[in-house]
Motif scaffolding. Structure first.
Motif, PDB file in Angstrom:
ATOM      1  N   UNK A   1      56.356  43.517  96.712  1.00 22.64           N
ATOM      2  CA  UNK A   1      56.456  44.817  97.362  1.00 22.64           C
ATOM      3  C   UNK A   1      57.249  44.548  98.960  1.00 22.64           C
ATOM      4  N   UNK A   2      57.758  45.580  99.473  1.00 22.44           N
ATOM      5  CA  UNK A   2      58.627  45.500 100.602  1.00 22.44           C
ATOM      6  C   UNK A   2      57.775  45.671 101.844  1.00 22.44           C
ATOM      7  N   UNK A   3      58.552  45.496 102.866  1.00 22.59           N
ATOM      8  CA  UNK A   3      57.873  45.554 104.253  1.00 22.59           C
ATOM      9  C   UNK A   3      57.315  46.820 104.561  1.00 22.59           C
ATOM     10  N   UNK A   4      58.023  47.874 103.992  1.00 17.72           N
ATOM     11  CA  UNK A   4      57.655  49.419 104.333  1.00 17.72           C
ATOM     12  C   UNK A   4      56.120  49.562 103.460  1.00 17.72           C
ATOM     13  N   UNK A   5      56.501  49.135 102.181  1.00 26.77           N
ATOM     14  CA  UNK A   5      55.041  49.460 101.447  1.00 26.77           C
ATOM     15  C   UNK A   5      54.148  48.467 101.739  1.00 26.77           C
ATOM     16  N   UNK A   6      54.180  47.425 102.409  1.00 27.28           N
ATOM     17  CA  UNK A   6      52.813  46.494 103.109  1.00 27.28           C
ATOM     18  C   UNK A   6      52.546  47.169 104.080  1.00 27.28           C
TER      19      UNK A   6
ATOM     20  N   UNK B   1      49.655  42.783  96.747  1.00 28.43           N
ATOM     21  CA  UNK B   1      50.360  42.428  98.138  1.00 28.43           C
ATOM     22  C   UNK B   1      50.057  40.899  98.381  1.00 28.43           C
ATOM     23  N   UNK B   2      48.741  40.662  98.335  1.00 25.26           N
ATOM     24  CA  UNK B   2      48.238  39.199  98.406  1.00 25.26           C
ATOM     25  C   UNK B   2      48.906  38.346  97.449  1.00 25.26           C
ATOM     26  N   UNK B   3      49.161  38.663  96.470  1.00 25.51           N
ATOM     27  CA  UNK B   3      49.696  37.820  95.275  1.00 25.51           C
ATOM     28  C   UNK B   3      51.163  37.936  95.369  1.00 25.51           C
ATOM     29  N   UNK B   4      51.898  38.727  95.886  1.00 28.19           N
ATOM     30  CA  UNK B   4      53.143  38.587  95.678  1.00 28.19           C
ATOM     31  C   UNK B   4      54.039  38.882  97.020  1.00 28.19           C
TER      32      UNK B   4
ATOM     33  N   UNK C   1      54.990  37.597 100.878  1.00 27.71           N
ATOM     34  CA  UNK C   1      54.893  36.457 101.945  1.00 27.71           C
ATOM     35  C   UNK C   1      55.061  37.247 103.360  1.00 27.71           C
ATOM     36  N   UNK C   2      53.627  37.090 103.911  1.00 33.10           N
ATOM     37  CA  UNK C   2      53.563  37.776 105.393  1.00 33.10           C
ATOM     38  C   UNK C   2      54.032  36.720 106.235  1.00 33.10           C
ATOM     39  N   UNK C   3      54.370  37.089 107.525  1.00 33.67           N
ATOM     40  CA  UNK C   3      54.954  36.317 108.552  1.00 33.67           C
ATOM     41  C   UNK C   3      53.585  35.218 108.942  1.00 33.67           C
ATOM     42  N   UNK C   4      54.023  34.167 109.398  1.00 36.85           N
ATOM     43  CA  UNK C   4      53.058  33.048 109.696  1.00 36.85           C
ATOM     44  C   UNK C   4      51.634  33.639 110.463  1.00 36.85           C
ATOM     45  N   UNK C   5      52.063  34.235 111.608  1.00 34.33           N
ATOM     46  CA  UNK C   5      51.158  34.747 112.287  1.00 34.33           C
ATOM     47  C   UNK C   5      50.168  35.739 111.504  1.00 34.33           C
ATOM     48  N   UNK C   6      50.564  36.757 110.734  1.00 33.05           N
ATOM     49  CA  UNK C   6      49.835  37.555 110.324  1.00 33.05           C
ATOM     50  C   UNK C   6      48.948  36.813 109.160  1.00 33.05           C
ATOM     51  N   UNK C   7      49.456  35.947 108.423  1.00 30.10           N
ATOM     52  CA  UNK C   7      48.724  35.136 107.426  1.00 30.10           C
ATOM     53  C   UNK C   7      47.582  34.378 108.142  1.00 30.10           C
ATOM     54  N   UNK C   8      47.828  33.827 109.374  1.00 33.64           N
ATOM     55  CA  UNK C   8      46.913  32.935 109.912  1.00 33.64           C
ATOM     56  C   UNK C   8      45.445  33.796 110.228  1.00 33.64           C
TER      57      UNK C   8
END
Length: 439
Positions: free
Chosen positions: A65-70, A103-106, A108-115
């Motif tokens: 997915x793209x940034x807007x979709x997420x 979204x979780x599977x495909x 790549x969130x920014x590092x801060x968001x992932x953490x």
């Protein structure tokens, strides 16, 4: 809605179910009128209909997915108000869960968001670790004022704004672990009429241990034996709503295995839940494990036994009531009214207990809690809380009652009115202690 999935895509059971959900949508737009984020933002992309289009595009394209979709799927509270409104029976809950999984599977969130998400997903199902996090949070809380209280993002989904929200959510007072949350059996006060398991929960043990205590007193006083079964714990919703479907399923399996031993042993008449978000998830275990034949039947059995405390108490009937004619504004948590379709039962019980129940305007709209949402989308959460508090205060109640500990803490942070769990008022009316919030 017309769909264009390939036969290969439809071979996946999760995709096949989502395709069936998508085809039920007729684009009517009724859902937009009751969607909290659309009501606040007025953006079609922040409505159920807009998110359905985004999820459809993600799944059909079988792509990242793209940034807007997420961004717009992330802003969904999973309040499920749209499901109550939808005339076509679109099961949005399962569809948005699939979208989050995608979204979780495909993506790549920014590092801060992932953490941030990883931290929340790790802490929430673990009461002991969450308690330590709250202790550390109290030490850092004085520094919250140094962090921004606004954000360029409409939801407040920026690192510093989220850190501020995390610190703001740390309670001023933190109780120690409650003795009722240890595995044990609580005998019925009189001749046993039912035997039930208590869903111990996770966050509630830390943030509102008085709720389980009041629940045990209320049930045993009404001749119900209560067992807190060793091994039961988090329902899985806290990780499911951040897209970690596999972890949610593992938590569900642990509960199912634990309760099935009790069902096959001494037997259970119900699994009692007093946090409505947990109840919605438990009642959906059959869907969560539908693709695993070795678990499906047991999951469905547990789901059938799951009951909100108000459902059980309405069946039993209240005894030895001491009426206290206080005016109660009842806040129906989204997971209660939209997820479980349990709305009138708590209000009837409160009236049976002698309270005067006031209807709250815009009762269908979320208070903004929604589990981890208050941290991940703090600006939208704040705006929804302010709207909810204004509606509650407009009916001039003496007390606010709700069936979900998260809603209670969230609303209490925005008003000077005492906010308590419904079960605390029922316990008080039938011989229990006065709720601490009223003292």
């Amino acid at each position: 809605m017309q769909t264009n999935f390939t036969l290969a895509q439809l071979a996946d059971p999760m995709t096949a179910r989502s395709e069936h959900i998508l085809r039920k949508c007729v684009h009517c737009g009724f859902c937009t009128a009751t969607c909290p984020t659309f009501v606040l933002l007025g953006d079609e992309r922040d409505s159920p209909r807009g998110r359905i289009y985004y999820i459809k595009a993600m799944l059909e394209g079988d792509r990242a997915p793209g940034d807007a979709e997420v961004r717009h799927v992330d802003r969904c509270l999973s309040c499920l108000s749209c499901m109550t409104t939808c005339p076509s029976g679109v099961h949005y809950m399962h569809l948005v869960d699939h979208g989050r999984h995608q979204i979780e599977a495909h993506y790549r969130r920014p590092l801060a968001d992932r953490l941030m998400r990883a931290l929340l997903a790790w802490l929430m199902p673990r009461p002991a670790m969450l308690r330590w996090a709250m202790v550390l949070g109290r030490l850092a809380k004085p520094f919250a004022a140094l962090l921004p209280s606004t954000s360029a993002d409409a939801g407040g989904a920026t690192l510093l704004r989220r850190l501020r929200a995390m610190l703001d959510s740390v309670p001023e007072k933190l109780d120690g672990p409650s003795p009722v949350d240890r595995p044990q059996t609580f005998p019925a006060a009189g001749l046993r009429r039912k035997r039930v398991a208590l869903m111990p929960g996770c966050g509630q043990q830390v943030l509102a241990p008085e709720v389980n205590e009041a629940t045990v007193r209320l049930l045993t006083r009404h001749d119900i034996e209560v067992v807190n079964v060793a091994g039961s714990g988090c329902c899985g919703s806290s990780v499911l709503h951040v897209g970690r479907t596999r972890e949610a399923v593992e938590l569900a399996k642990r509960n199912i295995e634990t309760w099935m031993r009790e069902i096959d042993g001494a037997g259970l008449d119900a699994i009692v839940v007093n946090a409505s978000g947990c109840g919605t998830t438990l009642k959906d275990y059959g869907h969560m494990l539908a693709d695993q034949p070795e678990w499906k039947e047991r999951a469905e059995q547990v789901a059938r036994l799951a009951k909100d405390i108000s459902e059980v108490m309405l069946e039993m009937g209240l005894v030895n009531v001491t009426a206290r004619p206080l005016r109660v504004a009842y806040h129906s948590a989204c997971s209660m009214q939209h997820g479980q379709k349990v709305n009138e039962q708590p209000k009837k019980l409160l009236r049976d207990a002698g309270f005067v129940v006031s209807e709250v305007p815009e009762a269908h709209l979320c208070c903004g809690w929604a589990g981890t949402y208050q941290v991940l989308q703090p600006e939208l959460s704040r705006r929804l809380r302010e709207r909810k508090v204004a509606n509650i205060e407009s009916v001039h109640p003496d007390i606010v009652a709700a069936g979900n500990f998260g809603c209670i803490g969230n609303i209490a942070a925005g008003t000077g009115l005492p906010v308590v769990h419904t079960v605390e008022l029922l316990d008080w009316a039938t011989g229990g202690p006065q709720p601490r919030a009223l003292s």
